[in-house]
Design a protein around this motif. Structure first.
Motif, PDB file in Angstrom:
ATOM      1  N   GLU A 229       0.762  -1.117   0.180  1.00 30.06           N
ATOM      2  CA  GLU A 229      -0.094   0.017  -0.188  1.00 30.06           C
ATOM      3  C   GLU A 229       0.814   1.337   0.008  1.00 30.06           C
ATOM      4  O   GLU A 229       0.539   2.300  -0.626  1.00 30.06           O
ATOM      5  N   GLN A 230       1.751   1.018   0.757  1.00 30.21           N
ATOM      6  CA  GLN A 230       2.769   2.392   0.664  1.00 30.21           C
ATOM      7  C   GLN A 230       3.555   2.516  -0.651  1.00 30.21           C
ATOM      8  O   GLN A 230       3.526   3.552  -0.985  1.00 30.21           O
ATOM      9  N   ALA A 231       3.699   1.298  -1.393  1.00 29.96           N
ATOM     10  CA  ALA A 231       4.532   1.804  -2.600  1.00 29.96           C
ATOM     11  C   ALA A 231       3.382   2.264  -3.561  1.00 29.96           C
ATOM     12  O   ALA A 231       3.784   2.986  -4.408  1.00 29.96           O
ATOM     13  N   ARG A 232       2.190   1.643  -3.517  1.00 35.53           N
ATOM     14  CA  ARG A 232       1.056   2.418  -4.251  1.00 35.53           C
ATOM     15  C   ARG A 232       0.981   3.769  -4.080  1.00 35.53           C
ATOM     16  O   ARG A 232       0.712   4.450  -4.847  1.00 35.53           O
ATOM     17  N   LEU A 233       1.033   4.027  -2.706  1.00 32.38           N
ATOM     18  CA  LEU A 233       0.701   5.670  -2.655  1.00 32.38           C
ATOM     19  C   LEU A 233       1.895   6.341  -3.091  1.00 32.38           C
ATOM     20  O   LEU A 233       1.575   7.605  -3.482  1.00 32.38           O
ATOM     21  N   THR A 234       3.209   6.059  -2.916  1.00 37.79           N
ATOM     22  CA  THR A 234       4.305   6.692  -3.583  1.00 37.79           C
ATOM     23  C   THR A 234       3.999   6.709  -5.067  1.00 37.79           C
ATOM     24  O   THR A 234       4.352   7.759  -5.575  1.00 37.79           O
ATOM     25  N   LYS A 235       3.608   5.712  -5.645  1.00 39.02           N
ATOM     26  CA  LYS A 235       3.365   5.765  -7.168  1.00 39.02           C
ATOM     27  C   LYS A 235       2.035   6.634  -7.441  1.00 39.02           C
ATOM     28  O   LYS A 235       2.053   7.527  -8.606  1.00 39.02           O
ATOM     29  N   LEU A 236       1.208   6.610  -6.530  1.00 42.12           N
ATOM     30  CA  LEU A 236      -0.086   7.651  -6.975  1.00 42.12           C
ATOM     31  C   LEU A 236       0.403   8.966  -6.733  1.00 42.12           C
ATOM     32  O   LEU A 236      -0.026   9.899  -7.725  1.00 42.12           O
ATOM     33  N   GLU A 237       1.242   9.316  -5.804  1.00 40.91           N
ATOM     34  CA  GLU A 237       1.614  10.619  -5.828  1.00 40.91           C
ATOM     35  C   GLU A 237       2.410  11.145  -6.940  1.00 40.91           C
ATOM     36  O   GLU A 237       2.457  12.434  -7.277  1.00 40.91           O
ATOM     37  N   SER A 238       3.272  10.284  -7.401  1.00 42.51           N
ATOM     38  CA  SER A 238       3.927  10.688  -8.777  1.00 42.51           C
ATOM     39  C   SER A 238       3.220  10.742  -9.950  1.00 42.51           C
ATOM     40  O   SER A 238       3.088  11.774 -10.488  1.00 42.51           O
ATOM     41  N   GLU A 239       2.128   9.920  -9.895  1.00 39.53           N
ATOM     42  CA  GLU A 239       1.089   9.918 -11.006  1.00 39.53           C
ATOM     43  C   GLU A 239       0.225  11.174 -10.861  1.00 39.53           C
ATOM     44  O   GLU A 239       0.044  12.084 -11.850  1.00 39.53           O
ATOM     45  N   LEU A 240      -0.142  11.700  -9.750  1.00 36.95           N
ATOM     46  CA  LEU A 240      -0.851  12.705  -9.469  1.00 36.95           C
ATOM     47  C   LEU A 240      -0.057  14.029  -9.679  1.00 36.95           C
ATOM     48  O   LEU A 240      -0.606  14.878 -10.557  1.00 36.95           O
ATOM     49  N   ASP A 241       0.927  13.963  -9.573  1.00 40.62           N
ATOM     50  CA  ASP A 241       2.014  15.328  -9.862  1.00 40.62           C
ATOM     51  C   ASP A 241       2.023  15.273 -11.230  1.00 40.62           C
ATOM     52  O   ASP A 241       1.749  16.530 -12.111  1.00 40.62           O
ATOM     53  N   ALA A 242       2.138  14.218 -12.309  1.00 41.37           N
ATOM     54  CA  ALA A 242       2.398  14.227 -13.554  1.00 41.37           C
ATOM     55  C   ALA A 242       0.891  14.625 -14.216  1.00 41.37           C
ATOM     56  O   ALA A 242       0.943  15.420 -15.182  1.00 41.37           O
ATOM     57  N   VAL A 243      -0.103  14.354 -13.886  1.00 44.94           N
ATOM     58  CA  VAL A 243      -1.484  14.637 -14.401  1.00 44.94           C
ATOM     59  C   VAL A 243      -1.828  15.899 -14.307  1.00 44.94           C
ATOM     60  O   VAL A 243      -2.131  16.567 -15.128  1.00 44.94           O
ATOM     61  N   PHE A 244      -1.390  16.544 -13.058  1.00 47.32           N
ATOM     62  CA  PHE A 244      -1.545  17.741 -12.749  1.00 47.32           C
ATOM     63  C   PHE A 244      -0.887  18.600 -13.426  1.00 47.32           C
ATOM     64  O   PHE A 244      -1.374  19.634 -14.065  1.00 47.32           O
ATOM     65  N   ARG A 245       0.432  18.211 -13.692  1.00 45.92           N
ATOM     66  CA  ARG A 245       1.257  19.218 -14.688  1.00 45.92           C
ATOM     67  C   ARG A 245       0.663  19.125 -15.935  1.00 45.92           C
ATOM     68  O   ARG A 245       0.762  20.315 -16.693  1.00 45.92           O
ATOM     69  N   LEU A 246       0.102  18.038 -16.613  1.00 42.16           N
ATOM     70  CA  LEU A 246      -0.290  17.978 -17.835  1.00 42.16           C
ATOM     71  C   LEU A 246      -1.595  18.656 -17.853  1.00 42.16           C
ATOM     72  O   LEU A 246      -1.725  19.538 -18.922  1.00 42.16           O
ATOM     73  N   LEU A 247      -2.399  18.632 -17.092  1.00 39.18           N
ATOM     74  CA  LEU A 247      -3.625  19.486 -17.109  1.00 39.18           C
ATOM     75  C   LEU A 247      -3.223  21.056 -16.689  1.00 39.18           C
ATOM     76  O   LEU A 247      -3.776  21.782 -17.755  1.00 39.18           O
ATOM     77  N   GLN A 248      -2.221  21.538 -16.175  1.00 42.34           N
ATOM     78  CA  GLN A 248      -1.698  22.956 -16.178  1.00 42.34           C
ATOM     79  C   GLN A 248      -1.408  23.398 -17.552  1.00 42.34           C
ATOM     80  O   GLN A 248      -1.784  24.271 -18.080  1.00 42.34           O
ATOM     81  N   GLN A 249      -0.572  22.328 -18.153  1.00 43.58           N
ATOM     82  CA  GLN A 249      -0.273  22.842 -19.465  1.00 43.58           C
ATOM     83  C   GLN A 249      -1.172  22.902 -20.246  1.00 43.58           C
ATOM     84  O   GLN A 249      -1.170  23.755 -21.241  1.00 43.58           O
ATOM     85  N   ARG A 250      -2.119  22.045 -20.721  1.00 45.88           N
ATOM     86  CA  ARG A 250      -3.363  22.221 -21.358  1.00 45.88           C
ATOM     87  C   ARG A 250      -4.169  23.386 -21.207  1.00 45.88           C
ATOM     88  O   ARG A 250      -4.312  23.907 -22.231  1.00 45.88           O
ATOM     89  N   ARG A 251      -4.214  23.596 -19.895  1.00 42.41           N
ATOM     90  CA  ARG A 251      -5.020  24.766 -19.790  1.00 42.41           C
ATOM     91  C   ARG A 251      -4.336  26.368 -19.965  1.00 42.41           C
ATOM     92  O   ARG A 251      -4.829  27.006 -20.703  1.00 42.41           O
ATOM     93  N   ALA A 252      -2.795  26.022 -19.810  1.00 42.36           N
ATOM     94  CA  ALA A 252      -2.105  27.229 -20.192  1.00 42.36           C
ATOM     95  C   ALA A 252      -2.341  27.310 -21.717  1.00 42.36           C
ATOM     96  O   ALA A 252      -2.118  28.483 -22.562  1.00 42.36           O
ATOM     97  N   LEU A 253      -2.093  26.549 -22.370  1.00 42.68           N
ATOM     98  CA  LEU A 253      -2.053  26.245 -24.013  1.00 42.68           C
ATOM     99  C   LEU A 253      -3.230  26.770 -24.613  1.00 42.68           C
ATOM    100  O   LEU A 253      -3.390  27.361 -25.440  1.00 42.68           O
ATOM    101  N   ALA A 254      -4.549  26.446 -23.911  1.00 41.97           N
ATOM    102  CA  ALA A 254      -5.735  26.856 -24.155  1.00 41.97           C
ATOM    103  C   ALA A 254      -6.016  28.442 -24.309  1.00 41.97           C
ATOM    104  O   ALA A 254      -6.670  28.729 -25.127  1.00 41.97           O
ATOM    105  N   VAL A 255      -5.269  28.969 -23.343  1.00 40.17           N
ATOM    106  CA  VAL A 255      -5.181  30.535 -23.153  1.00 40.17           C
ATOM    107  C   VAL A 255      -4.906  31.084 -24.336  1.00 40.17           C
ATOM    108  O   VAL A 255      -5.148  31.800 -24.726  1.00 40.17           O
ATOM    109  N   PHE A 256      -3.867  30.726 -24.852  1.00 34.15           N
ATOM    110  CA  PHE A 256      -2.874  31.233 -26.001  1.00 34.15           C
ATOM    111  C   PHE A 256      -3.331  30.329 -27.327  1.00 34.15           C
ATOM    112  O   PHE A 256      -2.832  30.670 -28.363  1.00 34.15           O
TER     113      PHE A 256
END
Length: 76
Positions: A37-64
């Protein structure tokens, strides 16, 4: 927001739900999480960071984004 952005936010929500479940389980079971479970939580944290960055990039690109519909309206 386009279909891809909805897919990203859906994925983000699913990851957040799973992270919340693991953290809640850890709090209620006093002993913390199992090694898996701890290993899964660590992986989730990494995936969340990546998905959140992707969402931020897409939203920033949409502005321009100067799509064809926008330029056609501006020239009339």
């Amino acid at each position: 927001m386009g279909t891809t952005s909805h897919a990203i936010t859906d994925r983000l929500a699913a990851l957040l739900d799973e992270e919340h479940d693991l953290r809640t389980r850890a709090m209620h079971h006093g002993g913390g999480l199992s090694r898996d479970e701890q290993a899964r939580l660590t992986k989730l944290e990494s995936e969340l960071d990546a998905v959140f960055r992707l969402l931020q990039q897409r939203r920033a690109l949409a502005v321009f984004d100067d799509g064809p519909d926008d330029t056609a309206d501006a020239s009339n």
